[in-house]
Design a protein around this motif. Structure first.
Motif: not given
Ligand code: FES
Length: 143
Positions: A44-45, A77, A75
């Motif tokens: 997801p991240c 998030y 990002c």
């Molecule tokens: Fe891509 Fe956080 S690094 S969503």
């Protein structure tokens, strides 16, 4: 057979869903030529990548590991990649301590529109890992 001309190696790529996975997809849709050694795991991240994922991959068969996420401040998030950057820098030191050449590990930031950059990152990292050779045929000692 790898595009870098020798036997294919095992490279694991942890890619954030929102940017780097999109960048890899853009490279694919654009038919940019790239090495075939990379096996992608979508997360997801980049902040979701526990450094132990990388260690485990390297200890259980991977010859190299690449982590890629959104650019700083992009990002989804908000701060996941900042956390990732701190942890992955620590990991780099840990790898040296474990006797694994730190060149087997790389992290970077690639956005969904950067198909060409993705191609370059994969090509360069794959070349670097091929120069080191397979990790599990021989025990290596970091400098
Ligand atoms: Fe891509 Fe956080 S690094 S969503």
């Amino acid at each position: 057979m790898s595009d870098v001309g020798t036997k294919e190696l095992r490279i694991v790529g942890f890619l954030c869903n929102w940017c780097s996975y999109g960048g890899a997809d853009t490279a694919g849709v654009g038919r940019f030529k790239q090495p075939t050694d990379l096996r992608i795991i979508r997360v997801p991240c980049s902040g979701r990548v526990d450094p132990l994922f990388v260690v485990r991959a390297l200890l259980t068969g991977a010859d190299g590991v690449l982590v890629s996420g959104c650019h700083p401040r992009d990002c989804h998030y908000s701060e996941g990649n900042y956390y990732a950057r701190r942890r992955l820098e620590m990991l780099r030191r840990l790898l040296q301590f474990m006797g694994i050449d730190e060149k087997r590990f790389h992290y970077t930031w690639v956005s969904a529109s950067e198909g060409q950059k993705w191609q370059q990152v994969v090509t360069d990292f794959t070349k670097q890992v091929h120069e080191l050779g397979p990790l599990h045929d021989k025990k290596e000692k970091a400098d």
